[in-house]
Design a protein around this motif. Structure first.
Motif, PDB file in Angstrom:
ATOM      1  N   THR A 134     157.031  44.427   0.843  1.00 20.29           N
ATOM      2  CA  THR A 134     157.293  44.822   2.195  1.00 20.29           C
ATOM      3  C   THR A 134     158.793  45.293   2.355  1.00 20.29           C
ATOM      4  OG1 THR A 134     157.404  42.602   2.883  1.00 20.29           O
ATOM      5  CG2 THR A 134     155.177  43.454   3.330  1.00 20.29           C
ATOM      6  N   GLY A 135     158.797  46.284   3.508  1.00 17.75           N
ATOM      7  CA  GLY A 135     160.207  46.694   3.619  1.00 17.75           C
ATOM      8  C   GLY A 135     161.017  45.717   4.717  1.00 17.75           C
ATOM      9  N   ALA A 136     161.894  46.276   5.142  1.00 23.35           N
ATOM     10  CA  ALA A 136     162.700  45.541   6.087  1.00 23.35           C
ATOM     11  C   ALA A 136     161.984  45.324   7.333  1.00 23.35           C
ATOM     12  CB  ALA A 136     164.357  46.393   6.275  1.00 23.35           C
ATOM     13  N   ASP A 137     161.178  46.299   7.772  1.00 24.44           N
ATOM     14  CA  ASP A 137     160.234  46.267   9.013  1.00 24.44           C
ATOM     15  C   ASP A 137     159.075  45.603   8.639  1.00 24.44           C
ATOM     16  OD1 ASP A 137     158.945  47.856   7.149  1.00 24.44           O
ATOM     17  OD2 ASP A 137     158.816  49.523   8.375  1.00 24.44           O
ATOM     18  N   GLY A 138     159.090  44.987   7.705  1.00 28.07           N
ATOM     19  CA  GLY A 138     157.678  44.013   7.512  1.00 28.07           C
ATOM     20  C   GLY A 138     156.546  44.755   7.047  1.00 28.07           C
ATOM     21  N   ARG A 139     156.807  46.119   7.038  1.00 28.72           N
ATOM     22  CA  ARG A 139     155.505  46.754   6.721  1.00 28.72           C
ATOM     23  C   ARG A 139     155.330  47.043   5.213  1.00 28.72           C
ATOM     24  NH1 ARG A 139     154.163  51.233   6.628  1.00 28.72           N
ATOM     25  NH2 ARG A 139     152.071  51.530   7.332  1.00 28.72           N
ATOM     26  N   VAL A 140     154.175  47.381   4.749  1.00 27.56           N
ATOM     27  CA  VAL A 140     153.979  47.569   3.388  1.00 27.56           C
ATOM     28  C   VAL A 140     155.026  48.506   2.953  1.00 27.56           C
ATOM     29  CG1 VAL A 140     152.164  49.467   3.754  1.00 27.56           C
ATOM     30  CG2 VAL A 140     152.197  47.864   1.479  1.00 27.56           C
TER      31      VAL A 140
END
Lengths: 462, 462
Positions: B226-232
């Motif tokens: 996941t990225g910093a935004d919490g998305r995959v």
């Protein structure tokens, strides 16, 4: 040590059945064991007569594409192939055939140990005035196809009449339409495609009319009209005449058994040679026959029928070649499957029509359903009508007919296998057929018909 | 004169099996005879889960097209359908179910005389880090499909990873490619489509690669990044990581039998409910089960298997509804037929793979042939590979796999019927299949395979 001289196999007829038999026998026996001589009166071997409409229509550009194996290719496999050489007599007692070289006119006798008769069928030419006029064509062999193409190339008019609305007739109607002809299809029966029940034939009629083909039913052709130049100018049928610049005959074929009959070999009720399951001519240990000149067992009715189809001829040849070559194979019979296409219309049938079932003394139920080729929501889905006939009481499948568009025709194979296995429509409802939205609704159309047939059988049981 | 009060049928699950059962029971019994209550925890009934990939891919534009019958339509047929109501307990002894209204949270008990369990299957979600991150989607039901479409609409990146290369995985790979995504398919097995033998899966692999899909084999997904935004942001599998803006899971499903197991109902080796041939749960007179939550008899191996497919679910429902409605029907079992499509590649299988046959202690021969969908000379003909497996000695057909283009997949139906009828490959060589140049070579590819299989059986006999 003495070497035995090889046996001789003679094959009469160089198309599907004959050359398949020769090729299969050659696979099993070397030239040292078996000498193979094949006689073909024409100029081509192993060609697809079924492909002629597509060649005439322009889908197939080159005649040679229809030839599966040339004379040279057969000769390369050590088959002594004698082209343009017609067998004019069979001496069963003396085990020899008399052949005529059509170029020189010379006759010779050649002895055989084993004989394969694969003389095919000849097109019916109604004995009516004008039938031999220039511009009237059959489409039985490659030579016929070439002659028709030559006529088309040399004719200005664009009106074509096709006589006969069986599969050759409807396919030729499409071919001529594709070439820019205004096509009239003249049909003796109530509906085109008399291999279908009339209610299904009516769907073909409607679709062909929609394509711009004029379909004339219940009409017997009585005369081919000719112009001052002697060429065809029209067709008289019933009270009407239909102008024509070219006429194509597709009124069926009859088994070519002139030679065989003269030699005293047995022919059956529809004029074809009668064989046993190994394709050996009944009563003759060393003579086999296959292809369009024989009758085959209809497994559904239990009767002998004449069904001239390339796919059967190839199977016969394979079986004959195996047996002649010392192996073992049988041809158990057919269920009467046929598929054809007119533009994007697909037509299929297998098993018995209602009138066939009636003729066999069977009591039956019939259902007809509308379904689609793919899931209803999937792009390209197209409507399909399936008719199914099942025996009363037992529920045994008797026949299926399908008229639809893309994806319709080959579905009949499901029924062909089910007929072969003597399945009931009840058992068919649970068949595990391939399902995915691009290929079928969740209930395949054949299953929908089977479900309805089960209900009809139940009602008929009372 | 006293009127008897109607019996009550409860159906758990409002999709294919459950609502087919309810509808068929309703056809046979009036509301005065049978009260039908159906519980569905979701917001949709009777929809085509198999259609989801085509909706996501844009071939089907409207979600509602996938719905065969809405709640209102069911209610119009006097089925008391309770949507967004989840059954949370079955009291077999007390003949009642406890249901929860998901909007209010209220629980109530409802009594039944007859019960149908059609709880379906639930997608496997590997217990790995990140599996619940935004942008990771299953595609089991319409809600999942909508969620995925919403994600696609709201995502700028165009890199998709599909985990799992079964039919859902490969269909989703196509869908995402059609939407303009760069697709990577990560596959635990040796080849995609592990329902095929690896040599046939390799053909699928090659074709998918040719379409521009990156196929990664022998790779176990260990983490969703996941990225910093919490998305995959990617997928880790083996030693590699694959960047991803969206991840679709297609790693299979497991029968949803939580309720049934809690109620003490019998489940089989693959976790599905075990029924008799009338789809009645074994040992329970008044409880039926069907669809993706049951095991079915594999007629070729004689074993119970879990095969979640809409077409089976519909048949189960039909059988259950007939029996519940006082009529009689059975579901004899399956032969393992499945078809799928990736772009213009068609994939089909039926019967046993080599490893299945081995696991059953069968000795067998296997052949593979190349043929074409139409006569070689006919426009649009396309290559097709057919693999056929037959039992040693007996020659009984055991399985067929087909990979090709247009016209390939549904040919597997021929083999499906032949398997059902216990045919030998020898008998298959004489099958009377539909032949005309637009539909088949003169020997249908399935017949070509059968001929080769006969020769292999013979060699194996020695």
């Amino acid at each position: 040590m003495t070497s035995t001289s090889p046996e001789t196999l003679i094959v009469i007829g160089g198309d599907a059945a004959g050359m398949s038999a020769a090729s299969q026998a050659r696979r099993l026996k070397s030239p040292a064991e078996l000498k193979i001589i094949a006689f073909e009166r024409g100029r081509f071997t192993s060609y697809s007569a079924c492909g002629i409409p597509y060649w005439v229509g322009g889908d197939v550009s080159d005649r040679d594409d229809l030839i599966a194996r040339t004379p040279e290719e057969h000769r390369a496999r050590e088959i002594d192939l004698r082209m343009q050489t017609e067998v004019v007599g069979i001496d069963v007692e003396g085990r020899r055939v008399r052949s005529r070289n059509l170029k020189t006119g010379n006759d010779v006798w050649t002895s055989y140990d084993k004989l394969v008769i694969a003389t095919g069928a000849r097109p019916v030419r109604p004995p009516i005035p004008g039938i031999d006029a220039p511009g009237v064509h059959g489409v039985q062999n490659l030579g016929d196809g070439q002659a028709l193409l030559d006529t088309l190339a040399g004719t200005e008019g664009r009106r074509a009449v096709v006589v006969g609305a069986g599969y050759i007739g409807v396919e030729m109607a499409e071919s001529l339409m594709k070439r820019g002809y205004e096509v009239t299809l003249i049909n003796r029966g109530e509906q085109p495609m008399s291999t279908l029940d009339p209610d299904m034939g009516a769907l073909v009629h409607e679709a062909m009319t929609g394509m711009g083909i004029t379909v004339v039913s219940d009409a017997e052709v009585t005369e081919i009209l000719t112009g001052a130049d002697g060429r065809v100018s029209g067709v008289a049928a019933g009270a009407a005449t239909y102008p024509a610049d070219v006429v194509v005959l597709g009124v069926g074929v009859t088994p070519e058994t002139t030679l065989a009959k003269a030699a005293g070999l047995p022919v059956g009720p529809s004029g074809g040679l009668v064989t046993d399951l190994s394709m050996r001519v009944r009563g003759h240990e060393d003579i086999w026959a296959g292809g369009d000149c024989v009758e085959v067992l209809d497994l559904v009715s239990g009767r002998l029928r004449h069904i001239p189809l390339g796919t059967h001829a190839n199977k016969h040849g394979q079986v004959i070649g195996s047996n002649v070559g010392g192996d073992y194979a049988t041809f158990p019979g057919v269920v009467g499957t046929a598929v054809s296409k007119v533009c994007d219309l697909e037509i299929a049938r297998t098993g018995l029509r209602e009138k066939d079932a009636r003729a066999e003394g069977l009591q039956f139920v019939t259902v007809r359903i509308e379904s689609t080729s793919r899931a209803g929501y999937y792009p390209g889905t197209s409507p399909m009508t399936v008719k199914m006939t099942a025996e009363r009481r037992t529920g045994r499948l008797l026949g299926v007919q399908i008229v639809g568009r893309e994806g319709a025709a080959k579905r009949v194979d499901i029924a062909a296998v089910a007929l072969t296995a003597n399945m009931t429509v009840d058992r068919m409802t649970a068949l595990d057929l391939g399902y995915a939205p691009p290929f079928s609704p969740v209930w395949d159309p054949v299953l929908v018909a089977a479900r309805k047939a089960v209900a009809a059988v139940r009602r008929a049981r009372g």
